[in-house]
Write a protein that holds these residues in place. Structure first.
Motif, PDB file in Angstrom:
ATOM      1  N   GLY A 187       0.804  -1.224   0.000  1.00 25.76           N
ATOM      2  CA  GLY A 187       0.000   0.000   0.000  1.00 25.76           C
ATOM      3  C   GLY A 187       0.826   1.258   0.000  1.00 25.76           C
ATOM      4  N   SER A 188       0.190   2.339   0.410  1.00 22.99           N
ATOM      5  CA  SER A 188       0.833   3.654   0.514  1.00 22.99           C
ATOM      6  C   SER A 188       0.322   4.321   1.783  1.00 22.99           C
ATOM      7  N   CYS A 189       0.985   5.357   2.217  1.00 26.45           N
ATOM      8  CA  CYS A 189       0.629   6.017   3.476  1.00 26.45           C
ATOM      9  C   CYS A 189      -0.401   7.121   3.239  1.00 26.45           C
ATOM     10  N   ASP A 190      -1.353   7.250   4.167  1.00 25.16           N
ATOM     11  CA  ASP A 190      -2.329   8.322   4.088  1.00 25.16           C
ATOM     12  C   ASP A 190      -1.736   9.592   4.699  1.00 25.16           C
ATOM     13  N   ILE A 191      -2.559  10.602   4.890  1.00 25.31           N
ATOM     14  CA  ILE A 191      -2.058  11.887   5.391  1.00 25.31           C
ATOM     15  C   ILE A 191      -1.548  11.765   6.822  1.00 25.31           C
ATOM     16  N   MET A 192      -1.981  10.729   7.554  1.00 23.21           N
ATOM     17  CA  MET A 192      -1.531  10.509   8.927  1.00 23.21           C
ATOM     18  C   MET A 192      -0.303   9.617   8.993  1.00 23.21           C
ATOM     19  N   GLY A 193       0.168   9.144   7.828  1.00 25.73           N
ATOM     20  CA  GLY A 193       1.340   8.283   7.807  1.00 25.73           C
ATOM     21  C   GLY A 193       1.026   6.824   8.034  1.00 25.73           C
ATOM     22  N   THR A 194      -0.260   6.448   8.038  1.00 26.96           N
ATOM     23  CA  THR A 194      -0.653   5.058   8.256  1.00 26.96           C
ATOM     24  C   THR A 194      -0.706   4.325   6.918  1.00 26.96           C
ATOM     25  N   PRO A 195      -0.069   3.146   6.793  1.00 25.11           N
ATOM     26  CA  PRO A 195      -0.131   2.391   5.535  1.00 25.11           C
ATOM     27  C   PRO A 195      -1.558   1.935   5.259  1.00 25.11           C
ATOM     28  N   VAL A 196      -2.060   2.240   4.066  1.00 25.49           N
ATOM     29  CA  VAL A 196      -3.416   1.850   3.680  1.00 25.49           C
ATOM     30  C   VAL A 196      -3.402   1.282   2.272  1.00 25.49           C
ATOM     31  N   LEU A 197      -4.430   0.494   1.959  1.00 27.86           N
ATOM     32  CA  LEU A 197      -4.634  -0.057   0.627  1.00 27.86           C
ATOM     33  C   LEU A 197      -5.910   0.528   0.033  1.00 27.86           C
ATOM     34  N   ASN A 198      -5.834   0.981  -1.204  1.00 31.43           N
ATOM     35  CA  ASN A 198      -7.029   1.424  -1.915  1.00 31.43           C
ATOM     36  C   ASN A 198      -7.906   0.211  -2.231  1.00 31.43           C
ATOM     37  N   ARG A 199      -9.217   0.403  -2.142  1.00 28.70           N
ATOM     38  CA  ARG A 199     -10.141  -0.705  -2.355  1.00 28.70           C
ATOM     39  C   ARG A 199      -9.949  -1.338  -3.725  1.00 28.70           C
ATOM     40  N   GLN A 200      -9.819  -0.513  -4.750  1.00 25.95           N
ATOM     41  CA  GLN A 200      -9.649  -1.045  -6.097  1.00 25.95           C
ATOM     42  C   GLN A 200      -8.322  -1.768  -6.234  1.00 25.95           C
ATOM     43  N   GLU A 201      -7.253  -1.239  -5.567  1.00 32.80           N
ATOM     44  CA  GLU A 201      -5.961  -1.909  -5.600  1.00 32.80           C
ATOM     45  C   GLU A 201      -6.027  -3.279  -4.937  1.00 32.80           C
ATOM     46  N   LEU A 202      -6.784  -3.366  -3.836  1.00 36.34           N
ATOM     47  CA  LEU A 202      -6.924  -4.646  -3.159  1.00 36.34           C
ATOM     48  C   LEU A 202      -7.591  -5.668  -4.073  1.00 36.34           C
ATOM     49  N   MET A 203      -8.661  -5.258  -4.763  1.00 40.11           N
ATOM     50  CA  MET A 203      -9.349  -6.180  -5.669  1.00 40.11           C
ATOM     51  C   MET A 203      -8.419  -6.653  -6.784  1.00 40.11           C
ATOM     52  N   GLU A 204      -7.601  -5.750  -7.321  1.00 36.50           N
ATOM     53  CA  GLU A 204      -6.688  -6.127  -8.399  1.00 36.50           C
ATOM     54  C   GLU A 204      -5.586  -7.055  -7.894  1.00 36.50           C
ATOM     55  N   LEU A 205      -5.079  -6.776  -6.685  1.00 38.72           N
ATOM     56  CA  LEU A 205      -4.030  -7.635  -6.129  1.00 38.72           C
ATOM     57  C   LEU A 205      -4.537  -9.055  -5.926  1.00 38.72           C
ATOM     58  N   LEU A 206      -5.780  -9.184  -5.446  1.00 37.90           N
ATOM     59  CA  LEU A 206      -6.338 -10.511  -5.209  1.00 37.90           C
ATOM     60  C   LEU A 206      -6.531 -11.283  -6.507  1.00 37.90           C
ATOM     61  N   GLN A 207      -6.732 -10.586  -7.599  1.00 31.45           N
ATOM     62  CA  GLN A 207      -6.999 -11.271  -8.868  1.00 31.45           C
ATOM     63  C   GLN A 207      -5.744 -11.471  -9.712  1.00 31.45           C
ATOM     64  N   VAL A 208      -4.691 -10.689  -9.448  1.00 28.50           N
ATOM     65  CA  VAL A 208      -3.514 -10.720 -10.331  1.00 28.50           C
ATOM     66  C   VAL A 208      -2.290 -11.328  -9.657  1.00 28.50           C
ATOM     67  N   ARG A 209      -2.031 -10.964  -8.406  1.00 20.88           N
ATOM     68  CA  ARG A 209      -0.806 -11.382  -7.740  1.00 20.88           C
ATOM     69  C   ARG A 209      -0.959 -12.737  -7.051  1.00 20.88           C
ATOM     70  N   GLY A 210       0.165 -13.454  -6.904  1.00 22.11           N
ATOM     71  CA  GLY A 210       0.161 -14.732  -6.197  1.00 22.11           C
ATOM     72  C   GLY A 210      -0.732 -15.742  -6.883  1.00 22.11           C
ATOM     73  N   GLU A 211      -1.509 -16.479  -6.108  1.00 26.72           N
ATOM     74  CA  GLU A 211      -2.475 -17.430  -6.654  1.00 26.72           C
ATOM     75  C   GLU A 211      -3.751 -16.649  -6.976  1.00 26.72           C
ATOM     76  N   GLY A 212      -3.822 -16.095  -8.183  1.00 31.37           N
ATOM     77  CA  GLY A 212      -4.894 -15.188  -8.563  1.00 31.37           C
ATOM     78  C   GLY A 212      -6.280 -15.807  -8.457  1.00 31.37           C
ATOM     79  N   MET A 213      -7.224 -15.004  -7.954  1.00 32.65           N
ATOM     80  CA  MET A 213      -8.622 -15.426  -7.844  1.00 32.65           C
ATOM     81  C   MET A 213      -9.413 -14.825  -8.994  1.00 32.65           C
ATOM     82  N   THR A 214     -10.478 -15.496  -9.363  1.00 32.43           N
ATOM     83  CA  THR A 214     -11.363 -14.941 -10.387  1.00 32.43           C
ATOM     84  C   THR A 214     -12.239 -13.862  -9.752  1.00 32.43           C
ATOM     85  N   GLU A 215     -12.887 -13.081 -10.584  1.00 34.64           N
ATOM     86  CA  GLU A 215     -13.755 -12.013 -10.083  1.00 34.64           C
ATOM     87  C   GLU A 215     -14.913 -12.595  -9.282  1.00 34.64           C
ATOM     88  N   GLU A 216     -15.452 -13.735  -9.756  1.00 36.17           N
ATOM     89  CA  GLU A 216     -16.545 -14.364  -9.039  1.00 36.17           C
ATOM     90  C   GLU A 216     -16.103 -14.867  -7.667  1.00 36.17           C
TER      91      GLU A 216
END
Length: 984
Positions: free
Chosen positions: A893-922
């Protein structure tokens, strides 16, 4: 007992000690405790001699054990002399320590009939009898020994360490028994220095805390609290040594680089006087004053004067004399008018002590000088041929003689032999009358990174970081060979070939040398320089025709031995191949099962296992094949599994405390097992030769600071392994003797080699006490068999049986004690273990092929007991920690204005489908719907028009509403996964 004093002679006050029988009595009471079998501490020796069962060679110590007497009371100076081989009651018993800590002193214990000294190596105190070439090892510290001292009568020894849960241990030097232990007496850092009082009743400790403390202990009492203590002002700098006034135990002296501190306790209160002069008068050794000049004292050593109220300290080549005046103001600096400096020599003074009314000094040139009470030179020992002296210790026994004095007529004095230790770890005994030096020890003083044992002789070879190669006979405990490499320093690794014909060396410069083990010379002139990267692994093939090395450049180099007719035999480099993109962890030769040709494997932190086809390789052309054997774990080492099954396996160990068995032909993972968990992952493993006592195989392993053993076959049973601390600052290598009796470990920075004796019967007994069948594995489950978790496991297991038959089925459910393999993934996840698809495949293959080699059939189901073993072995050894999740969010992820590491919702969905053992959209939609409790008819209120129109299903709208746009670690764990907060 006081010694007889010769007429006209002078004795150090400490040698006219009072009767210390009360100390023995108090120590004995502590050692005995509430033992109901303890009998009277006196016995009729004549009656014992009449005992028919007593052996003629029994000592008083042996007889005291038979009569129930105290081993401390009846111990004599000869008690530690070896009469017979001691029984080993531990799995691994420390048998010998080669090397010592060169920064700590060496103390004399005996010099009458035997030469006995005391020193420290790593975390072990060593009583060394040079006459018999034996050691008695004082084990009890978990950290490096930071300081030690002996009483004036040489009866009591105190050792201390630094670190968490530090201890101070007081030992009886006659019996080697600990008589008292002070636990955590300096909680925040341990102990820097310790010293006994003149009568041995008190012990003073100097702490290593940020704000140092000085504590005085009556160690003969039961209490764990000091008699007096005080905190030091940090402005005085770090104090590094401490001593009692021999004539007044209420006076204590410490010194640091910039200040010396004199303490006096009055009415149980500490008062201190600071020694920090800015102006002083310099005097020459004859006592003549010189013009005043400015200077700043930098104290390195300090002692009390034996007859004057004066402190003696050293600064470079100067001796500082500080008068302790009765009118001094407490807690103030001592007046500079009371401080004088005498320039004794140009060389730096490195050791300072007092004996028999002599001031004794050792310097950086290896000289020992004696001065009288007026600081006049009496004699000098300059023929010792030593380097900088660290300590000087005088024996208690002395003889009458004369010391030449150039300023006055010689008078009879007590002359004592002494022991000198140097910064290069050399220990020399000096006969004071004859002025004859005798080397007692010449140990390692550089880190040892290389060790190897001869394949059929009792020889162990070590190489250190300054290029010294030594060969020890570990049966006879003697050094039989040595070679110094002046041009190629830093011996990083060693290996014998299986026949003992060659000794391979790898150097930090990248050079590789092949020696004759008998002469330590390269009779074939073989020395290779294929790289400038440090060689850290070297190994020979089983037929001794191949040699392979792994270097810091992540490359493997292979050499072949040619012995063609008509030409001289020689080693030839086949080539160097960068087969990994991360550091190489292990290099292993084996044989191909179908052709018995040599086979070479390398294992790297890149999680790849590389196979080298030596048969089809040629000069400058290595043929390789590779495959990934881990997903997230980092492999640490490997070894060929012994012939315990019909299949041939390769055993690997990872940093996640897991062991894996791979089929040696297909490289399929056939078994995953929980390995030993001792604070740090296993770094090196070695299968010991088959034991003749138990007819079993054992696996030796080394972690960051421990050495241990495990009974084979591996099955995850925690009671089948045992480990002990070997090198607190880190072990660098280990090996075993050709018969498997001894294991040798080397320290990274403690400059020691340790020999451990293995007792297989003790390990087998410990494993038997842990239970059999399923019992050891149930102990790894929270609450055990009677706990709530086990009950839930049973409930889920039986529910899986019902689900497999169909929950809506109207047919009668057939009772069974097994479930099909297809139900294992769901059951694992129900128990809060979420394996990857690869891990699920490994689990199913493990069960499926478990009986294929023996029976030729596949296993398709599993019972509860087998499932529990599967669960315990595959689940994470210590769960998931908060720092692991935090690191994942920082990487992905990246840090928000408070310096806390966060993941964007859309980035999370893409990571789950593309990286590692990729999952299908369903699959992603189904998982989030289940986790968040959503359904297709969820309320869309609160969702934006863009979110409503961004997908085709109601689940997408619901997820967009239920999952925030920025996901923190806490949101992901608590809101989405609905798991409790992970442990720190």
């Amino acid at each position: 007992m006081s010694e007889p004093e010769a007429e006209g002679s002078t004795l150090l006050p400490g040698y006219k000690t009072e009767d210390q029988s009360h100390l023995i009595q108090e120590a004995e009471e502590r050692s005995a405790g509430d033992d109901e079998n303890q009998v009277e501490k006196s016995c009729d020796d004549e009656g014992l001699m009449k005992n028919k069962e007593m052996k003629p060679q029994e000592t008083m110590s042996d007889m005291s054990k038979r009569a129930g007497q105290s081993q401390i009371l009846t111990a004599t100076r000869d008690t530690l002399s070896p009469k017979e081989t001691p029984s080993r009651s531990h799995v691994l018993s420390l048998e010998r320590v080669y090397g010592r800590n060169p920064h700590l002193p060496v103390f004399s214990l005996q010099d009458l009939h035997q030469q006995v000294i005391f020193y420290a190596g790593a975390n072990v105190g060593i009583i060394y009898n040079h006459t018999s070439n034996t050691q008695h090892l004082l084990q009890g510290h978990c950290h490096l020994i930071s300081d030690m001292c002996v009483s004036q009568d040489r009866r009591w020894i105190a050792t201390a360490d630094q670190g968490s849960q530090s201890t101070v241990i007081i030992w009886d030097s006659y019996s080697g028994i600990p008589v008292n232990t002070l636990f955590d007496c300096h909680t925040d850092g341990g102990v820097t220095a310790i010293e006994f009082s003149e009568n041995s009743k008190l012990l003073v400790t100097l702490g290593a805390e940020q704000i140092q403390r000085v504590c005085v202990w009556d160690w003969t009492n039961e209490t764990q609290h000091p008699l007096w203590s005080t905190e030091l002002n940090p402005a005085f700098g770090i104090q590094h040594c401490i001593t009692f006034n021999p004539s007044d135990s209420t006076h204590i002296l410490t010194c640091g680089k910039s200040h010396g501190l004199f303490y006096n306790w009055v009415n149980e209160n500490f008062q201190h006087f600071t020694l920090n002069p800015r102006r002083f008068r310099k005097r020459n050794p004859m006592g003549l004053s010189q013009p005043s000049e400015s200077g700043v004292l930098s104290v390195s050593r300090c002692v009390f004067h034996w007859s004057k109220p004066q402190i003696l300290a050293t600064s470079g080549g100067n001796l500082v004399l500080c008068d302790i005046m009765d009118g001094s103001i407490p807690n103030q600096s001592i007046s500079n008018e009371n401080v004088k400096v005498i320039q004794l020599q140009q060389n730096q003074i490195t050791a300072l002590t007092v004996t028999d009314r002599f001031l004794v000094i050792g310097n950086s040139q290896g000289q020992v000088l004696f001065y009288d009470e007026n600081i006049r030179l009496l004699t000098i020992y300059d023929e010792l041929n030593l380097d900088a002296i660290v300590s000087i210790s005088f024996f208690k026994e002395g003889t009458e003689g004369f010391v030449d004095d150039c300023t006055s007529k010689a008078k009879p004095v007590i002359i004592r032999n002494f022991v000198v230790s140097t910064i290069s770890s050399t220990v020399v005994h000096v006969n004071a009358q004859k002025r004859l030096p005798q080397t007692l020890l010449q140990e390692e003083y550089e880190p040892i990174h290389a060790v190897a044992c001869h394949p059929n002789q009792p020889l162990v070879v070590i190489g250190n970081q300054i290029g010294i190669l030594k060969v020890w006979n570990y049966d006879e405990k003697v050094l039989i060979g040595q070679r110094v490499f002046k041009n190629k320093k830093q011996i990083q690794c060693l290996a014998f070939d299986p026949q003992g014909l060659y000794l391979g060396l790898g150097f930090g410069s990248g050079a590789v040398d092949v020696l004759d083990p008998k002469t330590l010379q390269s009779n074939l002139g073989e020395c290779f320089q294929c790289t400038e990267d440090s060689i850290h692994i070297i190994t020979f093939s089983l037929d001794s025709n191949y040699l392979a090395t792994a270097d810091a450049g992540m490359a493997v180099t292979v050499f072949r031995f040619w012995s063609n007719e008509g030409s001289l035999p020689r080693w030839t480099c086949l080539g160097r191949y960068c087969s990994h993109y991360e550091p190489i962890k292990d290099l292993l030769f084996g044989v191909h099962l179908d052709s018995t040709q040599p086979r070479l494997l390398s294992l790297g932190m890149d999680r790849r296992l590389v196979d080298y086809d030596l048969e089809n390789s040629d000069v400058n052309q290595l043929v390789i094949s590779s495959g990934r054997i881990e997903q997230s774990a980092v492999p640490m080492c490997m070894a060929w599994y012994p012939p315990l099954t019909t299949e041939h396996f390769l055993l690997t160990v990872s940093d996640q405390y897991k062991m894996k068995l791979f089929n040696s032909t297909t490289n399929m993972c056939r078994k995953t097992l929980l390995g030993p968990t001792y604070d740090s992952p296993i770094e090196q493993i070695l299968v010991l030769p088959k034991s003749t006592e138990t007819d079993s195989y054992y696996l030796a392993f080394r972690t960051e600071d421990k050495v241990g053993l495990q009974i084979l076959p591996v099955d995850g049973n925690p009671y089948k392994s045992n480990a002990v601390i070997c090198h607190p600052t880190g072990a660098s290598a280990f090996t075993c003797s050709h018969d498997g009796r001894f294991i040798f470990t080397t320290g990274r920075s403690d400059c020691t080699l340790m020999s451990w004796e293995f007792n297989a019967n003790v390990l087998e007994a410990a494993a038997a006490l842990g239970g059999d069948n399923l019992e050891p594995f149930l102990s790894l489950i929270d609450g055990g068999k009677n706990g709530k978790f086990y009950q839930e496991m049973e409930d889920f297991f039986f529910y899986c049986q019902i689900r497999h038959q169909g929950t809506d089925s109207m047919e009668e459910h057939k009772p069974s004690d097994k479930i099909p393999l297809s139900e294992v993934p769901a059951l694992m996840r129900a128990l809060a273990f979420f394996p990857t698809e690869q891990e699920i495949e490994d689990m199913q293959n493990e069960v499926k092929f478990s009986k294929y080699a023996e029976m030729g059939n596949y296993v398709t189901d599993i019972d509860l007991g087998e499932f529990i073993k599967l669960y315990v072995n595959h689940r994470p050894a210590f769960g998931i920690y908060k720092k692991d999740l935090a690191r994942a969010f920082q990487v992905l992820g990246s840090c928000d204005i408070m310096g806390t590491p966060v993941l964007n919702r859309q980035e999370l969905m893409e990571l789950l489908q593309v990286r590692g053992e990729g999952m299908t959209e369903e699959e992603v939609s189904e998982c989030f719907t289940t986790l968040l409790g959503l359904n297709d008819t969820s309320d869309e209120e609160g969702c934006s028009e863009h979110e409503k129109s961004s997908g085709s299903s109601v689940s997408k709208y619901s997820m967009a509403c239920a999952i925030p746009n920025e996901i923190s670690m806490e949101t992901f764990v608590g809101h989405i996964l609905k798991l409790p907060s992970p442990p720190e």
